[in-house]
Design an enzyme around this catalytic site. Structure first.
Site, short mmCIF file in Angstrom:
data_model
loop_
_atom_site.label_atom_id
_atom_site.label_comp_id
_atom_site.label_asym_id
_atom_site.label_seq_id
_atom_site.Cartn_x
_atom_site.Cartn_y
_atom_site.Cartn_z
N ASP A 152 48.32 34.68 44.86
CA ASP A 152 46.89 34.69 44.54
C ASP A 152 46.04 34.69 45.80
OD1 ASP A 152 47.88 34.37 42.01
OD2 ASP A 152 46.59 32.67 41.48
N HIS A 307 50.31 31.31 46.89
CA HIS A 307 49.11 31.91 47.50
C HIS A 307 49.43 32.59 48.84
CE1 HIS A 307 47.40 28.93 44.73
NE2 HIS A 307 46.31 29.69 44.71
ZN LIG Z 1 42.92 31.65 43.31
#
Ligand SMILES: [Zn+2]
Ligand SMILES: *[C@@H]1O[C@H](CO)[C@@H](O)[C@H](O)[C@H]1NC(C)=O
Ligand SMILES: *[C@@H]1O[C@H](CO)[C@@H](O)[C@H](O)[C@H]1NC(C)=O
Ligand SMILES: *[C@@H]1O[C@H](CO)[C@@H](O)[C@H](O)[C@H]1NC(C)=O
Ligand SMILES: *[C@@H]1O[C@H](CO)[C@@H](O)[C@H](O)[C@H]1NC(C)=O
Length: 431
Positions: A152, A307
């Site tokens: 992400d 992430h």
């Molecule tokens: Zn995010």
């Protein structure tokens, strides 16, 4: 000021995600998604993003050029407030056919979870993913034995290191990208696309989506789709992940009914976003969680939240990667596991042809998902384990699998007494 904005985005995401907890595995219903991965050709998304085939006769500015940059919402706080009239018309049309539940906009609570005063966020009427309520059709789990890999918040500081590692290991993944980050880091965006990774939607400015009005949700999703569509030869993304995993029946319905997007959450969370935050998690803590998950049950399969925010967050993935392999997980991008192995609504992958909206192959309404018993099935790769069916006296929303035939769609009885929409507290105005 633009530089300030790009620096603040990840900061905001780090701060506001503090109260997240890892999401439990589902013990619910497994359903097979349709084999056909194209939406019916009367889905509104095809009228909104029209490009198809190698060329549509238009000239698209080069990704990263001034002309390209200036076409997108810009300036602090990079708000996508202005939306094309045809998106608004598609939203209004969806509202008119009662496809968008009329529930309150959630109250923003700073770093804490959004709330719904007077309402149960776990009720079928709201079904907030922040409170781990699973909306039928949303994806939380991978098929048994599979580990769906996604990152992400890109493009971001960790993207270069991540892409180098993935390239070396020939490992496809899904990137849930932030639209405004694409504007600032076009090279990393293009590199990820050229490597063959799925490009999916993580909104334009990374808000808690349930705290946004319908129009704001439209802008957050629409502009991110637009930049991906116009910068990948016309591909319309198929998946979105709400920032903080914060979605409810309303935001999910806008994504699905207007833009044809399927919502993907996760079933394990490393907390890797906080590696660079004061008081955040540590590599040792992530190692311990990863070890537990990777040596544990393969049913359901894993979707781990990770992430590409920082080199530290990428390093935690790199450290765990050999353990994923040693434990015989089948590693794939999320799109490879779900809904017919297609990365986009109108194309199978980054190299395959883009289908024009008026020539959608296999365009037909797929059967509606059928609720089964509570047994978990060992699905084949193309069977996604989607959310446990919420039993609701009011009926369940349609899913991407049975997107509307406008004239025949049974109107779900979402209508509730008007609650008076809580005004969206624009965190954007804080900047
Ligand atoms: Zn995010
Ligand atoms: C994206 O491409 C469409 C044509 O497919 C064009 O109408 C639109 O203006 C482009 N958007 C931007 C932001 O450049
Ligand atoms: C955890 O750390 C140990 C010791 O450095 C290492 O051997 C192992 O591969 C790590 N596992 C994961 C999942 O990162
Ligand atoms: C998905 O499609 C890719 C090609 O795009 C192929 O290499 C891969 O084997 C397929 N995966 C599955 C699970 O069908
Ligand atoms: C939509 O429903 C109407 C009425 O049931 C039917 O006549 C029409 O063929 C349907 N269209 C599609 C595309 O399924």
């Amino acid at each position: 000021m633009l530089t300030l904005t790009v620096l603040l985005l990840p900061l905001f995401s780090v701060v506001a995600a503090r109260n997240r907890h890892s999401h439990d595995h589902s013990h619910g219903v497994a359903k097979r998604l349709p084999d056909a991965w194209y939406h019916p050709d009367d889905h509104p998304v095809h009228a909104l993003f029209k490009r198809g085939g190698a060329t549509d006769g238009l000239t698209y500015p080069a990704v990263g050029s001034n002309e390209w940059t200036q076409a997108y919402p810009a300036g602090p706080p990079n708000s996508p407030k202005t939306v094309p009239a045809e998106w608004t018309a598609a939203l209004n049309d969806a509202i008119a056919r009662k496809a968008i539940p009329d529930i309150p906009v959630a109250q923003a609570n700073g770093d804490n979870n959004p709330s719904y005063p007077g309402h149960d966020p776990n009720s079928p009427e709201i079904c907030s993913a922040t409170y781990k309520c699973r909306i039928p059709g949303d994806i939380w789990d991978a098929p048994d034995g599979y580990l769906g890999i996604s990152f992400d918040d890109g493009p971001e500081q960790g993207s270069d290191a991540l892409l180098t590692f993935l390239s070396t290991n020939k490992q496809p993944v899904t990137h849930f990208m932030i639209g405004s980050n694409i504007v600032f880091m076009p090279d990393q965006f293009t590199k990820a696309f050229n490597m063959g990774n799925d490009i999916a939607v993580h909104t334009w400015t990374h808000p808690h989506m349930t705290t946004r009005t319908n129009e704001e949700v439209l802008g957050e999703l629409g502009w991110t789709i637009e930049i991906i569509h116009n910068s990948t030869g016309g591909r319309v993304p198929k998946y979105w992940r709400p920032p903080y995993g914060d979605s409810d029946v309303r935001t999910t319905a806008i994504a699905r009914e207007v833009f044809g997007l399927t919502t993907i959450i996760w079933n394990q969370d490393t907390g890797d976003w906080s590696l660079t935050a004061k008081g955040g998690t540590t590599p040792q803590a992530i190692n311990s969680s990863m070890t537990q998950w990777l040596t544990g049950s393969k049913s359901p399969g894993l979707i781990i939240l990770e992430h590409e925010l920082s080199t530290e967050s990428v390093a935690s993935f790199v450290a765990a990667y050999p353990i994923m392999q040693q434990n015989n997980w089948k590693l794939a991008s999320l799109a490879q596991l779900m809904g017919g192995n297609a990365s986009y609504q109108n194309a199978a992958n980054n190299l395959s042809p883009v289908n024009p909206a008026n020539n959608i192959l296999g365009a037909k309404s797929a059967p509606a998902p059928v609720a089964s018993s509570t047994t978990k099935s060992a699905g084949p790769p193309n069977s996604a384990k989607v959310a446990a069916q919420q039993t609701s006296a009011k009926g369940s929303p349609s899913t991407s699998a049975n997107t509307p035939n406008k004239s025949s769609a049974a109107a779900p009885s979402w209508a509730k007494p008007p609650m008076g929409l809580l005004s969206a507290i624009a965190f954007l105005s804080l900047f």
